[in-house]
Every structure is written in C-alpha cells, then in structure tokens.
Design a protein around this motif. Structure first.
Motif, PDB file in Angstrom:
ATOM      1  N   LEU A 147       8.407  -8.456 -13.040  1.00  0.00           N
ATOM      2  CA  LEU A 147       7.286  -7.859 -12.321  1.00  0.00           C
ATOM      3  C   LEU A 147       7.522  -6.380 -12.029  1.00  0.00           C
ATOM      4  O   LEU A 147       6.625  -5.542 -12.194  1.00  0.00           O
ATOM      5  N   LEU A 148       8.726  -6.047 -11.604  1.00  0.00           N
ATOM      6  CA  LEU A 148       9.031  -4.658 -11.280  1.00  0.00           C
ATOM      7  C   LEU A 148       9.135  -3.794 -12.536  1.00  0.00           C
ATOM      8  O   LEU A 148       8.643  -2.656 -12.562  1.00  0.00           O
TER       9      LEU A 148
ATOM     10  N   VAL B 251       4.142   0.068  -7.656  1.00  0.00           N
ATOM     11  CA  VAL B 251       5.382  -0.666  -7.960  1.00  0.00           C
ATOM     12  C   VAL B 251       5.794  -1.611  -6.840  1.00  0.00           C
ATOM     13  O   VAL B 251       5.982  -2.813  -7.059  1.00  0.00           O
ATOM     14  N   ALA B 252       5.950  -1.099  -5.634  1.00  0.00           N
ATOM     15  CA  ALA B 252       6.620  -1.869  -4.578  1.00  0.00           C
ATOM     16  C   ALA B 252       5.752  -2.914  -3.899  1.00  0.00           C
ATOM     17  O   ALA B 252       6.269  -3.898  -3.364  1.00  0.00           O
ATOM     18  N   ALA B 253       4.447  -2.746  -3.902  1.00  0.00           N
ATOM     19  CA  ALA B 253       3.587  -3.557  -3.039  1.00  0.00           C
ATOM     20  C   ALA B 253       3.457  -5.015  -3.466  1.00  0.00           C
ATOM     21  O   ALA B 253       3.723  -5.931  -2.680  1.00  0.00           O
ATOM     22  N   GLU B 254       3.042  -5.264  -4.705  1.00  0.00           N
ATOM     23  CA  GLU B 254       2.662  -6.630  -5.077  1.00  0.00           C
ATOM     24  C   GLU B 254       3.799  -7.549  -5.509  1.00  0.00           C
ATOM     25  O   GLU B 254       3.739  -8.753  -5.236  1.00  0.00           O
ATOM     26  N   PRO B 255       4.849  -7.077  -6.212  1.00  0.00           N
ATOM     27  CA  PRO B 255       5.883  -8.011  -6.659  1.00  0.00           C
ATOM     28  C   PRO B 255       6.472  -8.891  -5.567  1.00  0.00           C
ATOM     29  O   PRO B 255       6.619 -10.111  -5.779  1.00  0.00           O
ATOM     30  N   PRO B 256       6.823  -8.376  -4.368  1.00  0.00           N
ATOM     31  CA  PRO B 256       7.353  -9.286  -3.342  1.00  0.00           C
ATOM     32  C   PRO B 256       6.370 -10.383  -2.948  1.00  0.00           C
ATOM     33  O   PRO B 256       6.785 -11.514  -2.651  1.00  0.00           O
ATOM     34  N   ALA B 257       5.072 -10.074  -2.942  1.00  0.00           N
ATOM     35  CA  ALA B 257       4.079 -11.097  -2.622  1.00  0.00           C
ATOM     36  C   ALA B 257       4.030 -12.162  -3.710  1.00  0.00           C
ATOM     37  O   ALA B 257       3.992 -13.371  -3.425  1.00  0.00           O
ATOM     38  N   LEU B 258       4.048 -11.737  -4.957  1.00  0.00           N
ATOM     39  CA  LEU B 258       4.002 -12.695  -6.069  1.00  0.00           C
ATOM     40  C   LEU B 258       5.257 -13.565  -6.108  1.00  0.00           C
ATOM     41  O   LEU B 258       5.190 -14.766  -6.379  1.00  0.00           O
TER      42      LEU B 258
ATOM     43  N   ALA C 105      -6.096  -9.485  -1.229  1.00  0.00           N
ATOM     44  CA  ALA C 105      -6.569  -9.868   0.103  1.00  0.00           C
ATOM     45  C   ALA C 105      -5.385 -10.155   1.023  1.00  0.00           C
ATOM     46  O   ALA C 105      -5.382  -9.757   2.195  1.00  0.00           O
ATOM     47  N   LEU C 106      -4.370 -10.849   0.506  1.00  0.00           N
ATOM     48  CA  LEU C 106      -3.180 -11.135   1.303  1.00  0.00           C
ATOM     49  C   LEU C 106      -2.514  -9.847   1.749  1.00  0.00           C
ATOM     50  O   LEU C 106      -2.089  -9.725   2.915  1.00  0.00           O
ATOM     51  N   LYS C 107      -2.417  -8.873   0.856  1.00  0.00           N
ATOM     52  CA  LYS C 107      -1.811  -7.596   1.226  1.00  0.00           C
ATOM     53  C   LYS C 107      -2.637  -6.904   2.315  1.00  0.00           C
ATOM     54  O   LYS C 107      -2.071  -6.367   3.276  1.00  0.00           O
ATOM     55  N   ARG C 108      -3.952  -6.929   2.180  1.00  0.00           N
ATOM     56  CA  ARG C 108      -4.806  -6.286   3.182  1.00  0.00           C
ATOM     57  C   ARG C 108      -4.681  -6.993   4.524  1.00  0.00           C
ATOM     58  O   ARG C 108      -4.543  -6.342   5.568  1.00  0.00           O
TER      59      ARG C 108
ATOM     60  N   GLY D  32       7.436 -12.299   4.879  1.00  0.00           N
ATOM     61  CA  GLY D  32       8.158 -12.669   3.667  1.00  0.00           C
ATOM     62  C   GLY D  32       7.902 -11.765   2.490  1.00  0.00           C
ATOM     63  O   GLY D  32       8.630 -11.843   1.489  1.00  0.00           O
ATOM     64  N   GLN D  33       6.876 -10.925   2.577  1.00  0.00           N
ATOM     65  CA  GLN D  33       6.610 -10.030   1.446  1.00  0.00           C
ATOM     66  C   GLN D  33       6.330  -8.589   1.872  1.00  0.00           C
ATOM     67  O   GLN D  33       6.780  -7.653   1.233  1.00  0.00           O
ATOM     68  N   GLU D  34       5.627  -8.389   2.974  1.00  0.00           N
ATOM     69  CA  GLU D  34       5.272  -7.026   3.360  1.00  0.00           C
ATOM     70  C   GLU D  34       6.510  -6.208   3.727  1.00  0.00           C
ATOM     71  O   GLU D  34       6.640  -5.049   3.325  1.00  0.00           O
ATOM     72  N   THR D  35       7.423  -6.807   4.481  1.00  0.00           N
ATOM     73  CA  THR D  35       8.620  -6.062   4.877  1.00  0.00           C
ATOM     74  C   THR D  35       9.527  -5.775   3.684  1.00  0.00           C
ATOM     75  O   THR D  35      10.220  -4.751   3.660  1.00  0.00           O
ATOM     76  N   THR D  36       9.512  -6.663   2.678  1.00  0.00           N
ATOM     77  CA  THR D  36      10.323  -6.415   1.486  1.00  0.00           C
ATOM     78  C   THR D  36       9.721  -5.299   0.649  1.00  0.00           C
ATOM     79  O   THR D  36      10.441  -4.444   0.122  1.00  0.00           O
ATOM     80  N   GLY D  37       8.395  -5.291   0.523  1.00  0.00           N
ATOM     81  CA  GLY D  37       7.758  -4.178  -0.162  1.00  0.00           C
ATOM     82  C   GLY D  37       8.058  -2.863   0.529  1.00  0.00           C
ATOM     83  O   GLY D  37       8.287  -1.834  -0.117  1.00  0.00           O
TER      84      GLY D  37
END
Length: 360
Positions: free
Chosen positions: A98-99, A122-129, A144-147, A219-224
């Motif tokens: 993904l990255l 780059v950084a935003a979506e891979p941790p969510a996926l 939507a999850l990111k927003r 689980g994903q926003e802080t990692t991004g």
C-alpha cells in the motif's frame, strides 16, 4: 537543582506532569490516577452539539482507554487477539504494498515537476486499510472513516467554537449511527470480525459501539499521523536505520504526546500534592523519556504499539529513495490538539540539485 514534578496550567485547567519517571508511576497506578477523563471532551460540549449526539444514542461508557473496572480486562483480551505479534507480522506485505504504490505515484508526479502532499497521498489511508484488514471489516467507506476520525479527534481533544462543535457533532453522530448498524448486523449473524467477537462478550450495544468508536479512530489515525511526523522529521535526509529512526520520532515528536488521568483521592506526584478530582495531563514524549513511553505502560498500554512501529518503519523504508531528494514547498500546517500533534499537510517538491561549491 530540584524541579517540580507537577505544575498547574491555568489555561488547560490541568496538572501537567512531564518527568518520565513520574509519568510512568502515574500510569502504573490506575486506582489512584484513574482513566475516567481519558476520552472526555476537552472543551465542554454545548447543548446543540449534545442534542445532535443524543439523537443517535451516542454514549461512551467505560470500555478500554477510559475503563479501570472489572470489565476492562475481558474487553481488552478480546481486542488484543487482533493485534497479536503473529498477526502484526502477517500484515507487513500488505503495508509495504500500500505504501509503495502511493510513493511510486508521488515519485512520478514529482518527476514531472509537480508537487504532492505526503500526508494525504501516502500516510493517510494505508493504516486504515491495514487496520480494517486486521479487524476483518469489509465494505467500509475509508474516506468517510477518515473524515469521521479527524472530526472526532477535534471534537474531543480540540477547542472548537460552538458553531464548529455542531458541525463536528453531526460527523460523530453519523459515525456512531454507522457503528450501531454494524452491531445490529453482528447480532443477527456474528462472525469472526471485531463486531462478531464483541457481541460474544455479552456487552451492551453502547459498549460495543464505544470500543469500536475509538479503536477505529486510534488504530489508524494516530499511525497515519506518526508516519507523517516521521516523514517531516527526515525530509531531505538519508535514513540509515528506519527502525531506530522510528524510535527517535517516538521519543521526541510522537503523534500522541500527552494523555489524561484524574485523581481518585488526594495524592501526590513526586513531591507535589494533588487534590481529589484533579485532572492530570501526562507528557509521554519529548521530555527525555524512552520511546516506549509514547504508547503508555500498564493495563492501558496501547494495543497497537507493535503495529504502529511496523507501519512507520515500513513507510520510512519505502520512502528511503525519495526523502533525500525532496523539500517542503511551504511551512506545514499542523494538527495541534490536546493529545494529538502531527503535520496536517506536507506539500513537497523535488529539491534542486546543488553542485559542489554552489552557495546559492
């Protein structure tokens, strides 16, 4: 010279503790320094925002980060199975793919003379996926999850105006309503995903939603944000050891620099006396402590610590050929919330090649 281990910050309305040894002692004593305020809104919510949340039954009963009661352990054990060392190791190929895909696209854009935002591109979506894959969740609208996640962080850890609170509350309510529908589906047909496992614990719907609400955010926003902080830290440089570079970021500029606690009775932090009900803000990073303190210690240590380290390391490895060649086009806009800090944007371009002796 002696230093005061705790000081009261009038603006924050919190006792601030930054000495790593004292921070560790506080985190290891959840009976005295309770987590009850861990996810409370830093800026009290006004009536209009509360009405919006109430309309969807929004509630955050004690579950994980804000729970020091007997229900904490079984909930944590159920969620921890998704983040076992074996499962974390198993998602490295997905993380790298993904990255790498996103960095390749960015590299091509920059090579044509364009610019790119390393955060969104780059950084935003891979941790969510990656997180959704680990939790077994499908059919999720990732944008939507990111927003929802970013709006919820601002609602609970920011200082939004009353008008902004209403906007953020609508977003949080939409997120919570989506979670409720997933719980309803899981009760009808429980599977092995996050919601299926949680329904097997005989939790109330509100408890399941509360677990999922912050797990899907943290689980994903802080990692991004951690990846963004790492890119910012090493932009224009060659990273010799990505794993050690991640540790440096965690020690000095982690995306979660602080966390809250509240005293259950009159107590002390070092030599400082604290009254009952005192809100405490703990400095986790940037104060000379170990990298591991960024994830907390004790019964509330971050379940995703190993995953965050892996994703940030892989991000630096994948970007190793690009980072030395690029530079910022502008001073980056920052996310600056009570407990979350990272670049919101990292607009970059290819840096001009400087010849030996060129001082321009």
């Amino acid at each position: 010279m002696t230093t005061c281990p705790a000081r009261y910050d009038e603006e924050l309305g919190l006792w601030v503790i930054t000495e790593p040894a004292v921070v560790r002692e506080v985190l290891l004593d959840p009976d005295t320094f309770r987590p009850d305020n861990a996810v409370l809104a830093h800026t009290p919510l006004g009536v209009p925002a509360l009405r919006i949340l109430s309309a969807v039954g929004f509630a955050l009963p004690p579950t994980l980060a804000n729970n020091a009661g007997p229900s904490h352990r079984p909930i944590r054990q159920a969620v921890a199975r998704f983040f076992s060392p074996a499962r974390v190791a198993a998602v490295e190929p997905l993380t790298r793919r993904l990255l790498t895909e996103r960095l390749t696209a960015v590299g091509a854009r920059l090579a044509e003379g364009g610019t790119a935002d390393l955060v969104e591109a780059v950084a935003a979506e891979p941790p969510a996926l990656v997180l959704l894959d680990m939790l077994g969740l499908t059919e999720v609208d990732v944008p939507a999850l990111k927003r929802w996640s970013r709006d919820s962080l601002e609602l609970f850890w920011g200082r939004p105006s009353p008008e902004r609170q209403v906007e953020l509350a609508h977003s949080a309510a939409a997120f919570y309503w989506w979670l409720r529908q997933r719980v309803i589906e899981a009760r009808k047909d429980p599977g092995e995903d996050l919601f299926g496992v949680l329904t097997g614990l005989e939790l109330a719907d509100e408890e399941i939603c509360a677990v999922a609400y912050f797990l899907l955010i943290a689980g994903q926003e802080t990692t991004g944000q951690l990846i963004s902080a790492a890119f910012h830290r090493y932009l224009g440089t060659t990273v010799a050891d990505p794993a050690e570079a991640v540790e440096e970021v965690l020690r000095e500029v982690s995306s979660v620099p602080t966390w809250r606690r509240v005293t259950a009775a009159p107590t002390s932090a070092g030599a400082t006396q604290l009254p009952e009900g005192a809100g405490v803000l703990l400095g986790l990073t940037g104060h000379g402590g170990p990298a591991d303190l960024a994830f907390g210690v004790g019964i509330h240590r971050c379940l995703g610590a190993g995953l965050a380290r892996l994703e940030a390391r892989v991000a630096l490895e994948a970007a190793a050929g690009l980072l030395p060649l690029i530079r910022l086009t502008e001073t980056p806009e920052l996310i600056d919330l009570l407990s979350f800090r990272a670049p919101a944007r990292l607009e970059v371009e290819v840096a001009p090649i400087r010849l030996a002796g060129d001082r321009t």
